[in-house]
Design a protein around this motif. Structure first.
Motif: not given
Length: 478
Positions: A319-322, A327-328, A352-355, A398-402
Motif C-alpha cells: 500500500g505504501g508503494m502504491q 512521488s519517488a 501502480t498495480k500489484w499482483g 516503510l511509510i505504508g507499514i507505519r
C-alpha cells in the motif's frame, strides 16, 4: 583522520611452517586498519582508488599510493561534486536549494569492509568505497550512500531489517564515438550483428562467451557474487541477478558491477550501457528490486505469519508503494531518457498495480515459500543510482507499514494497457517529489532540495539539444 601506518604482521612460524593470517585471503573486506595494511602488503598493492558514488551513481574520488593510504592522511572532496549534473553543470539556487558559497570540503571515510582488488588494472591496484562526513564528523545528508543508510536506520528504529536483491539489465553495443549516430547491436562470435527476440537464449549468451568470462573473473576477483546471468529480449541485452542481502551492501555491489561490466566490455572493444532506452524499437533496461523485511531480533520474515499466510505488514508495504512511488519516481527514472522506457503496453510498468507473479504490474509478488515472501518493484530503470533507487523503494514501503496504508486488490489480468499512474515527464516527477512530505521526512530536506535542483538543471540542458525528430518533421513542414 586515518591511523598511522603499522608494520604488517609477519606470518607466524609453527613447526617449521609459516602460517598466513586468514583475513589476508579475503577477496573483499577487512575489519580494521591493521588488517588493511597486512592485506595490501600481502598482495603487493601499489595504488588505492578511494571512491564514492555521486548523485548519478558515477564513481568519484582520489587515487593514492597504498603506503599513503595507511598513513595519517585525511581525504576530502569538494561538496560541489555531489551537486553536479550528469553533464558537469551546476543547478541554480532556489526551491530550497542553495549552493554553498565556500564550496567546502567533505571528508572521505573509507569503509574497509569494501576493500578489494581492481582486477582489470595492469598494476596491482585496490579500491575502497568511502562514506562522506562533514568536518565535525556528521554524515552528509544528501550523498547517496548516506541517504540509503538513513532509510535503513528508519527500519532499525522499528526493529526491522530490510533485505533486497537487485536485477540489472544492460545492453552491449558497438562503439559509438559520435553521439549523433544511433547505437547499434554488437557483432558476436558468429560474425553477425546480434538480433532481438533472444530472451533466455543460451546461444545468445554464448555469442559473448569471452566477455562474460571476463565479467565473471573480474567479479570473482572483487568478491562479488553473481547469482544468474541471462540474455534478455533486446538485441545484445543481458541481465545479471545478485543474491539477496543488506541494502547498503547490495547497492555497493551494483555500483561496482556497473564499473566491472563497462571495463570488461571495453576490453572487447564494445560498450556496455545502462541507459534506460538506448536503442529505438528495442525493450528498455530495468533494475528490478526484490524486497523483504525481517524482524531484527528473530530474523523471521515479517511478511508471513507462522501459518504461512500474509501479514498486515505485507499488505501495508505494498500500500505504501502504491501511494508514494509516483512521488519517488524521479529516483527510479532520473533522466529524460528514462521516460522513453515507461510506455503503455510495454514490459516496463506505467501503473501502480500489484499482483501475484504478474509481470504487467509495477509490484509483483513472485511465487515462493512463506519464508521467502517478497515484493518485486519493477519500475526502476537500470540508469538509476542503486543507492537512491533502493532507498526510495524501501522508504515508500516503510511509510505504508507505519501509516497502515491498505493496498488495492491484486490484479489478475494485464495491467499495463489501461491508465497511466506515473508521471510522464521528468519535471512532473520532480514536482511530485518535492511535494511529498512523508518522503521528505525520511529522505531529508537537504537531499530532496539538492536532487530536485540537479534534475531541473539536467532538463534545461536537455532542452538545448535539437533532436532528429524535430529536424525530420518540423524542418520543412511548419
Amino acid at each position: 583522520m586515518m591511523p598511522p601506518a603499522k608494520k604488517p604482521a609477519q606470518p607466524s612460524k609453527n613447526g617449521g611452517r609459516f602460517r598466513t593470517p586468514p583475513f589476508v585471503n579475503n577477496l573483499r573486506g577487512v575489519k580494521d586498519w591493521k588488517e588493511a595494511g597486512d592485506w595490501l602488503d600481502y598482495r603487493q598493492i601499489e595504488d588505492i582508488e578511494c571512491i564514492t558514488p555521486d548523485q548519478a551513481g558515477v564513481a568519484r574520488g582520489k587515487m593514492m599510493p597504498s603506503k599513503k593510504f595507511t598513513s595519517n592522511t585525511s581525504l576530502a572532496l569538494p561538496s560541489a561534486v555531489f551537486m553536479t549534473t550528469i553533464s558537469g553543470g551546476y543547478p541554480e539556487d532556489g526551491n530550497g536549494f542553495s549552493y554553498p558559497e565556500d564550496d567546502g570540503d567533505l571528508k572521505l571515510v573509507p569503509d574497509l569492509s569494501t576493500l578489494c582488488k581492481v582486477p582489470w588494472e595492469d598494476d596491482p591496484t585496490a579500491q575502497v568505497i568511502c562514506d562522506l562526513v562533514h568536518q565535525d564528523g556528521r554524515r552528509v545528508e544528501f550523498t547517496p550512500r548516506n541517504v540509503l543508510r538513513r532509510v535503513v536506520a528508519a527500519y532499525e528504529a522499528q526493529g526491522l531489517k530490510p533485505v533486497v536483491a537487485p536485477e540489472i539489465e544492460f545492453y552491449l553495443v558497438r562503439k559509438n564515438p559520435d553521439p549523433d549516430y544511433p547505437l547499434t547491436p554488437p557483432v558476436g562470435r558468429s560474425g553477425r550483428a546480434i538480433g532481438g527476440g533472444a530472451g533466455y537464449s543460451i546461444a545468445g549468451v554464448n555469442e559473448f562467451d569471452e566477455l562474460i568470462d571476463d565479467i565473471y573473473h573480474f567479479s570473482e576477483g572483487q568478491g562479488l557474487e553473481i547469482d544468474t546471468l541471462i540474455h534478455e529480449e533486446g538485441a545484445g541485452q543481458l541481465e545479471i541477478n545478485l543474491r539477496h542481502g543488506d541494502p547498503v551492501e547490495l547497492a555497493d555491489q551494483v555500483f561496482l558491477f556497473k564499473r566491472t561490466i563497462r571495463e570488461a566490455a571495453l576490453k572487447h572493444e564494445i560498450y556496455a550501457t545502462f541507459m534506460a532506452k538506448p536503442i529505438q524499437g528495442q525493450p528498455g533496461s530495468a533494475m528490478h528490486i526484490h524486497q523483504s523485511i525481517v524482524d531484527a531480533k528473530t530474523g523471521k520474515n515479517v511478511f508471513s505469519e507462522k501459518d504461512g499466510s500474509e501479514t498486515d505488514a505485507f499488505a501495508h508495504f505494498i500500500g505504501g508503494m502504491q501511494k508514494h512511488i509516483p512521488s519517488a519516481l524521479v529516483m527510479f527514472a532520473p533522466y529524460v531518457n528514462s521516460y522513453r522506457r515507461l510506455t503503455q503496453a510495454a514490459s516496463a510498468p506505467v501503473n501502480t498495480k500489484w499482483g501475484y507473479d504478474n509481470r504487467t504490474t509495477a509490484f509483483r509478488v513472485p511465487r515462493s515459500d512463506p519464508a521467502a515472501r517478497r515484493v518485486e518493484n519493477r519500475i526502476p530503470s537500470s540508469d538509476a543510482n542503486p543507492y537512491l533507487a533502493i532507498a526510495a523503494s524501501l522508504a515508500c514501503g516503510l511509510i505504508g507499514i507505519r501509516d497502515r496504508i491498505a493496498p488495492d486488490a491484486p490484479v489478475v489480468t494485464t495491467a499495463n494497457a489501461d491508465q497511466i499512474d506515473l508521471p510522464r515527464s521528468l519535471l512532473e516527477a520532480v514536482d511530485l517529489f518535492e511535494a511529498d512530505e512523508d518522503l521528505r521526512n525520511i529522505l531529508g530536506n537537504s537531499f530532496i532540495s539538492t536532487y530536485a535542483a540537479i534534475k531541473r538543471a539536467e532538463f534545461e540542458t536537455f532542452m538545448e539539444v535539437i533532436s532528429p525528430w524535430e529536424r525530420e518533421y518540423l524542418l520543412l513542414n511548419v
